[in-house]
Design an enzyme around this catalytic site. Structure first.
Site, PDB file in Angstrom:
ATOM      1  N   ASP A  62       0.661  -1.325   0.025  1.00 60.35           N
ATOM      2  CA  ASP A  62       0.107   0.028   0.042  1.00 60.35           C
ATOM      3  C   ASP A  62       0.808   1.303  -0.015  1.00 60.35           C
ATOM      4  O   ASP A  62       0.679   2.264  -0.731  1.00 60.35           O
ATOM      5  CB  ASP A  62      -0.901  -0.062   1.243  1.00 60.35           C
ATOM      6  CG  ASP A  62      -0.223  -0.172   2.578  1.00 60.35           C
ATOM      7  OD1 ASP A  62       0.831  -0.601   2.628  1.00 60.35           O
ATOM      8  OD2 ASP A  62      -0.994  -0.043   3.619  1.00 60.35           O
ATOM      9  N   TYR A  63       2.005   1.429   0.912  1.00 62.34           N
ATOM     10  CA  TYR A  63       2.606   2.452   1.138  1.00 62.34           C
ATOM     11  C   TYR A  63       3.504   2.771  -0.187  1.00 62.34           C
ATOM     12  O   TYR A  63       3.218   4.191  -0.711  1.00 62.34           O
ATOM     13  CB  TYR A  63       3.681   2.365   2.140  1.00 62.34           C
ATOM     14  CG  TYR A  63       4.764   3.673   2.651  1.00 62.34           C
ATOM     15  CD1 TYR A  63       4.021   4.756   3.001  1.00 62.34           C
ATOM     16  CD2 TYR A  63       5.908   3.674   2.124  1.00 62.34           C
ATOM     17  CE1 TYR A  63       4.813   5.654   3.414  1.00 62.34           C
ATOM     18  CE2 TYR A  63       6.549   4.810   2.190  1.00 62.34           C
ATOM     19  CZ  TYR A  63       6.167   5.889   3.119  1.00 62.34           C
ATOM     20  OH  TYR A  63       6.882   6.933   3.098  1.00 62.34           O
ATOM     21  N   SER A  64       4.175   1.736  -0.825  1.00 65.82           N
ATOM     22  CA  SER A  64       4.965   2.051  -2.061  1.00 65.82           C
ATOM     23  C   SER A  64       4.198   2.468  -2.921  1.00 65.82           C
ATOM     24  O   SER A  64       4.479   3.254  -3.909  1.00 65.82           O
ATOM     25  CB  SER A  64       5.959   0.813  -2.135  1.00 65.82           C
ATOM     26  OG  SER A  64       6.667   0.793  -3.461  1.00 65.82           O
TER      27      SER A  64
ATOM     28  N   SER B 104       1.392   3.698  -3.191  1.00 68.20           N
ATOM     29  CA  SER B 104       0.720   5.378  -2.810  1.00 68.20           C
ATOM     30  C   SER B 104       2.000   6.364  -3.199  1.00 68.20           C
ATOM     31  O   SER B 104       1.755   7.352  -3.543  1.00 68.20           O
ATOM     32  CB  SER B 104       0.468   5.506  -1.277  1.00 68.20           C
ATOM     33  OG  SER B 104       1.319   5.513  -0.427  1.00 68.20           O
ATOM     34  N   LYS B 105       3.222   5.853  -2.823  1.00 72.64           N
ATOM     35  CA  LYS B 105       4.390   6.844  -3.179  1.00 72.64           C
ATOM     36  C   LYS B 105       4.764   6.919  -4.767  1.00 72.64           C
ATOM     37  O   LYS B 105       5.257   7.803  -5.225  1.00 72.64           O
ATOM     38  CB  LYS B 105       5.571   6.464  -2.138  1.00 72.64           C
ATOM     39  CG  LYS B 105       5.251   6.760  -0.797  1.00 72.64           C
ATOM     40  CD  LYS B 105       4.884   8.528  -0.518  1.00 72.64           C
ATOM     41  CE  LYS B 105       4.794   8.664   0.973  1.00 72.64           C
ATOM     42  NZ  LYS B 105       4.569  10.010   1.256  1.00 72.64           N
TER      43      LYS B 105
END
Ligand SMILES: NC(=O)c1ccc[n+]([C@@H]2O[C@H](COP(=O)([O-])OP(=O)(O)OC[C@H]3O[C@@H](n4cnc5c(N)ncnc54)[C@H](O)[C@@H]3O)[C@@H](O)[C@H]2O)c1
Length: 284
Positions: A151-153, A155-156
């Site tokens: 999710d984080y990667s 989103s980035k």
């Protein structure tokens, strides 16, 4: 094109702690009037008071940047902005099947959707006045996927694409407004507590003071991209290799074991609120 922060109005989202707090303090130290938006209104207020004690101007607003209505209302109260720093961000640090659905959604609402709501609230004014800077704090995880960051990667990566497309759009229309994307690797703010690096000399855990100072320098120099540390700049080049070799290279550098000990901010509820002596000098 040089864009000195002296007498500019700078808005920092997620400015209550971590990199955002240092960006706010540093911008104030360089002569800017600062607005701090954070979901933690009390912590934002503390940073505002820290800035007042240095003799500079600051205002704090309790805002959830993922909430479109709240963003519109806060933008009205904040007024015109010269430099917008989209810095607020969250991380779950969980494997895909372990993350809750609402955690995954929240990652995208805060790390991606907010970029649209906050930037749209201020960009029209910048374009009308013919100058300004929109800063997107993405991550080195916006250049390479990392285990436990689906999710984080992702989103980035989206944040990186947002900033790059915006840069093209603003240049094409000769607006005079710059788009800067900031991609640091792990930084010791608490957000990624527990992560480790296999080669600390090549891929150190960055100091938030260094990231904030370099980002402020890039705004003032009118630059478009900041990737830290230096080795992370080779990631796009490494993509020319076959995927199997690329994956092995990332494994060799410990990218996919870096999150094995991730605990995150939950382990450090009380943040460093006080300002160590000489900090603002370091940010200049
Ligand atoms: N720390 C790292 O290792 C690292 C590395 C690369 C990129 N980044 C990015 O840098 C940015 C800042 O990270 P940090 O390490 O300073 O994080 P942090 O957790 O120390 O600070 C983030 C701030 O954002 C605020 N925030 C969170 N959700 C919000 C919301 N919905 N609305 C308004 N404010 C909100 C938090 O209250 C907090 O004050 C983030 O976008 C992060 O993804 C961090």
């Amino acid at each position: 094109m040089q864009y000195d922060l002296q007498n500019r109005k700078v808005l920092v989202t997620g400015g209550a702690r971590g990199i955002g707090r240092l960006l706010a303090l540093g911008a104030a130290h360089r002569g800017a009037r600062v607005a701090i938006w954070d979901i933690d209104a009390a912590a934002a207020e503390r940073v505002s008071r820290e800035i007042h004690r240095t003799g500079a101007a600051a205002e704090a607003f309790g805002v959830d940047v993922a909430d479109r209505t709240a963003v519109k209302a806060a933008a009205q109260s904040t007024g015109e902005i010269d430099v917008l720093i989209n810095n607020a961000g969250v991380v779950t640090g969980k494997k895909l099947l372990e993350a809750q659905e609402d955690e995954i959604e929240r990652t995208f609402q805060v790390n991606v959707h907010s970029l649209y709501w906050v930037t749209r609230a201020f960009l029209g004014g910048m374009v009308e006045r013919g100058h300004g800077t929109v800063v997107t704090v993405a991550s080195a995880a916006g250049l390479v996927g990392v285990a436990r960051q689906t999710d984080y990667s992702a989103s980035k990566f989206a944040a990186f694409g947002f900033a790059e497309s915006l840069r093209a759009e603003l240049a094409k229309d000769s607006t005079g407004v710059n788009s800067l994307v900031v991609c640091p690797s792990y930084t010791s703010t608490g957000m990624f507590d527990g992560v480790r690096t296999r080669f600390p000399l090549l891929l150190p855990i960055l100091r938030p003071e260094t990231v904030a100072k370099r980002a402020l320098d890039c705004i003032e120099r009118g630059e478009s991209q900041l990737v830290m540390p230096r080795l992370a700049r080779t990631i796009p080049v490494a993509r020319a290799m076959p995927v199997r070799i690329f994956d092995r290279t990332m494994n060799f550098f410990g990218v996919n074991t870096s999150m094995d000990g991730f605990r995150g901010r939950a382990t450090r509820p009380a943040d460093r609120a006080e300002q160590p002596d000489g900090l603002t000098k370091e940010l200049k």
